[in-house]
Write a protein that holds these residues in place. Structure first.
Motif, PDB file in Angstrom:
ATOM      1  N   TYR A   1      -3.870   7.588   6.372  1.00  0.00           N
ATOM      2  CA  TYR A   1      -4.043   8.300   7.625  1.00  0.00           C
ATOM      3  C   TYR A   1      -4.776   9.617   7.419  1.00  0.00           C
ATOM      4  O   TYR A   1      -4.636  10.272   6.387  1.00  0.00           O
TER       5      TYR A   1
ATOM      6  N   GLY B   1       0.677  -4.005   7.558  1.00  0.00           N
ATOM      7  CA  GLY B   1       0.693  -4.059   9.010  1.00  0.00           C
ATOM      8  C   GLY B   1       0.305  -2.726   9.604  1.00  0.00           C
ATOM      9  O   GLY B   1      -0.396  -1.931   8.997  1.00  0.00           O
ATOM     10  N   PHE B   2       0.832  -2.454  10.766  1.00  0.00           N
ATOM     11  CA  PHE B   2       0.387  -1.279  11.492  1.00  0.00           C
ATOM     12  C   PHE B   2       1.159  -0.016  11.136  1.00  0.00           C
ATOM     13  O   PHE B   2       0.707   1.077  11.433  1.00  0.00           O
ATOM     14  N   LYS B   3       2.313  -0.129  10.525  1.00  0.00           N
ATOM     15  CA  LYS B   3       3.202   1.022  10.404  1.00  0.00           C
ATOM     16  C   LYS B   3       3.399   1.455   8.959  1.00  0.00           C
ATOM     17  O   LYS B   3       3.618   0.628   8.080  1.00  0.00           O
ATOM     18  N   THR B   4       3.341   2.760   8.736  1.00  0.00           N
ATOM     19  CA  THR B   4       3.644   3.349   7.435  1.00  0.00           C
ATOM     20  C   THR B   4       4.978   4.070   7.520  1.00  0.00           C
ATOM     21  O   THR B   4       5.210   4.828   8.458  1.00  0.00           O
ATOM     22  N   ILE B   5       5.851   3.818   6.553  1.00  0.00           N
ATOM     23  CA  ILE B   5       7.164   4.458   6.491  1.00  0.00           C
ATOM     24  C   ILE B   5       7.117   5.563   5.443  1.00  0.00           C
ATOM     25  O   ILE B   5       6.666   5.325   4.314  1.00  0.00           O
ATOM     26  N   PHE B   6       7.600   6.744   5.821  1.00  0.00           N
ATOM     27  CA  PHE B   6       7.542   7.910   4.949  1.00  0.00           C
ATOM     28  C   PHE B   6       8.895   8.207   4.326  1.00  0.00           C
ATOM     29  O   PHE B   6       9.947   7.982   4.950  1.00  0.00           O
ATOM     30  N   GLY B   7       8.869   8.749   3.111  1.00  0.00           N
ATOM     31  CA  GLY B   7      10.062   9.324   2.529  1.00  0.00           C
ATOM     32  C   GLY B   7      10.379  10.664   3.180  1.00  0.00           C
ATOM     33  O   GLY B   7       9.598  11.166   4.002  1.00  0.00           O
ATOM     34  N   ALA B   8      11.502  11.240   2.771  1.00  0.00           N
ATOM     35  CA  ALA B   8      11.961  12.491   3.396  1.00  0.00           C
ATOM     36  C   ALA B   8      11.259  13.727   2.866  1.00  0.00           C
ATOM     37  O   ALA B   8      11.402  14.812   3.418  1.00  0.00           O
TER      38      ALA B   8
ATOM     39  N   TYR C   1       1.688   3.253  18.281  1.00  0.00           N
ATOM     40  CA  TYR C   1       0.442   2.882  17.618  1.00  0.00           C
ATOM     41  C   TYR C   1      -0.520   2.254  18.618  1.00  0.00           C
ATOM     42  O   TYR C   1      -0.112   1.447  19.449  1.00  0.00           O
TER      43      TYR C   1
ATOM     44  N   ARG D   1      -7.752   2.974  14.918  1.00  0.00           N
ATOM     45  CA  ARG D   1      -6.291   3.001  14.968  1.00  0.00           C
ATOM     46  C   ARG D   1      -5.806   4.439  15.156  1.00  0.00           C
ATOM     47  O   ARG D   1      -6.271   5.352  14.469  1.00  0.00           O
TER      48      ARG D   1
ATOM     49  N   TYR E   1       0.867  -1.186   0.000  1.00  0.00           N
ATOM     50  CA  TYR E   1       0.000   0.000   0.000  1.00  0.00           C
ATOM     51  C   TYR E   1       0.894   1.223   0.000  1.00  0.00           C
ATOM     52  O   TYR E   1       1.804   1.333   0.836  1.00  0.00           O
TER      53      TYR E   1
ATOM     54  N   TYR F   1       3.383  10.279  15.418  1.00  0.00           N
ATOM     55  CA  TYR F   1       4.594  10.424  14.624  1.00  0.00           C
ATOM     56  C   TYR F   1       5.313  11.694  15.071  1.00  0.00           C
ATOM     57  O   TYR F   1       4.708  12.624  15.580  1.00  0.00           O
TER      58      TYR F   1
ATOM     59  N   ASN G   1       3.540   0.838   3.075  1.00  0.00           N
ATOM     60  CA  ASN G   1       2.994   0.058   4.196  1.00  0.00           C
ATOM     61  C   ASN G   1       2.926  -1.399   3.765  1.00  0.00           C
ATOM     62  O   ASN G   1       2.538  -1.716   2.650  1.00  0.00           O
TER      63      ASN G   1
ATOM     64  N   GLY H   1      12.484  19.402   7.550  1.00  0.00           N
ATOM     65  CA  GLY H   1      13.066  18.829   6.350  1.00  0.00           C
ATOM     66  C   GLY H   1      13.007  17.316   6.269  1.00  0.00           C
ATOM     67  O   GLY H   1      13.611  16.717   5.367  1.00  0.00           O
ATOM     68  N   GLN H   2      12.290  16.702   7.183  1.00  0.00           N
ATOM     69  CA  GLN H   2      12.192  15.243   7.199  1.00  0.00           C
ATOM     70  C   GLN H   2      10.743  14.783   7.122  1.00  0.00           C
ATOM     71  O   GLN H   2       9.818  15.554   7.396  1.00  0.00           O
ATOM     72  N   GLY H   3      10.558  13.516   6.759  1.00  0.00           N
ATOM     73  CA  GLY H   3       9.231  12.945   6.801  1.00  0.00           C
ATOM     74  C   GLY H   3       8.867  12.518   8.211  1.00  0.00           C
ATOM     75  O   GLY H   3       9.736  12.419   9.084  1.00  0.00           O
ATOM     76  N   PRO H   4       7.600  12.263   8.445  1.00  0.00           N
ATOM     77  CA  PRO H   4       7.176  11.803   9.773  1.00  0.00           C
ATOM     78  C   PRO H   4       7.843  10.475  10.150  1.00  0.00           C
ATOM     79  O   PRO H   4       7.968   9.581   9.307  1.00  0.00           O
TER      80      PRO H   4
ATOM     81  N   PHE I   1       5.011  13.889   0.353  1.00  0.00           N
ATOM     82  CA  PHE I   1       5.645  12.711   0.934  1.00  0.00           C
ATOM     83  C   PHE I   1       5.078  11.448   0.304  1.00  0.00           C
ATOM     84  O   PHE I   1       3.857  11.293   0.204  1.00  0.00           O
TER      85      PHE I   1
ATOM     86  N   TYR J   1      -2.161   6.798  15.769  1.00  0.00           N
ATOM     87  CA  TYR J   1      -0.701   6.813  15.657  1.00  0.00           C
ATOM     88  C   TYR J   1      -0.150   8.142  16.154  1.00  0.00           C
ATOM     89  O   TYR J   1      -0.772   9.184  15.971  1.00  0.00           O
TER      90      TYR J   1
END
Lengths: 111, 112
Positions: free
Chosen positions: B101, A96-103, B48, B31, A32, B35, A93, B40-43, A89, B33
């Motif tokens: 989200y 699961g429970f966590k989404t990882i973001f780019g910078a 959770y 749910r 996702y 963060y 995902n 300059g950075q992403g979350p 951004f 969360y």
């Protein structure tokens, strides 16, 4: 751990031109891929998303493409307008429970 | 429902003080969360909740940080003995499984 890389960090385009932002992800289980737009002083806002069983999705002037083999996904904005100026951004995902973001990519649209 | 609400919007505190932030999610979202976002950075993921249960904490969340979600409704994030490195935007988001989200506007913490 899972990592999402995003390029470019800054993008400047002329109003009416197209903008493309590219991301790669490391975890092949990711399925996702949401994109968020963040304006100054606000939280990120979901603008479009794509799931791993789809290669492309379009919503008016924005489109996303996904290449699962290469673990690449991209955001395309056509006919850019000054109000498109913001930080964008990508994220991944695994279901699961966590989404990882780019910078993030700071987009400037010059009128 | 007006979306995800976070309070306060801004907090300036002296190093060593404790601070607490509140998040009110969208009511039908189970749910929640937290963060953290630096300039300059992403979350970056902190923790959770699914309903009232805290199911995951990032290693970024030292023992000075604690979060609760009593009764599966609003959530609080407390930072004890704040340090200058804690200065950041703290974002809360809520969702249901399989969806993106909805973020709040965040709480900007400045530790002086």
């Amino acid at each position: 751990g899972e990592n999402v890389e995003q390029h470019p960090s800054t993008l400047s385009v002329q109003e009416g031109d197209s903008a493309v932002i590219k991301c790669t992800y490391s975890d092949s289980a990711s399925n996702y891929f949401p994109w968020y737009k963040q304006e100054l002083g606000k939280g990120p806002q979901l603008i479009i998303d794509i799931r791993s069983n789809v290669g492309e999705k379009k919503d008016q002037r924005i489109a996303v493409t996904l290449n699962k083999t290469a673990k690449h996904f991209s955001l395309h904005i056509t006919e850019t307008q000054p109000e498109d100026s913001a930080v964008y951004f990508c994220a991944a995902n695994t279901g699961g429970f966590k989404t990882i973001f780019g910078a993030g990519t700071r987009l400037f649209v010059k009128a | 429902d007006t979306g995800v609400s976070q309070n306060p919007r801004h907090k300036i505190t002296k190093r060593g003080q404790n601070v607490t932030f509140r998040c009110d999610p969208i009511s039908e979202h189970n749910r929640l969360y937290w963060y953290r976002q630096t300039l300059g950075q992403g979350p970056e993921f902190l923790t959770y909740f699914q309903n009232e249960a805290q199911l995951e904490k990032s290693r970024l969340l030292s023992d000075r940080f604690s979060a609760e979600r009593p009764k599966g409704s609003f959530s609080t994030l407390e930072i004890q003995r704040t340090e200058q490195g804690d200065s950041a935007m703290y974002l809360c988001a809520s969702t249901t499984q399989g969806h993106g989200y909805t973020f709040g506007s965040g709480t900007r913490l400045t530790v002086v």
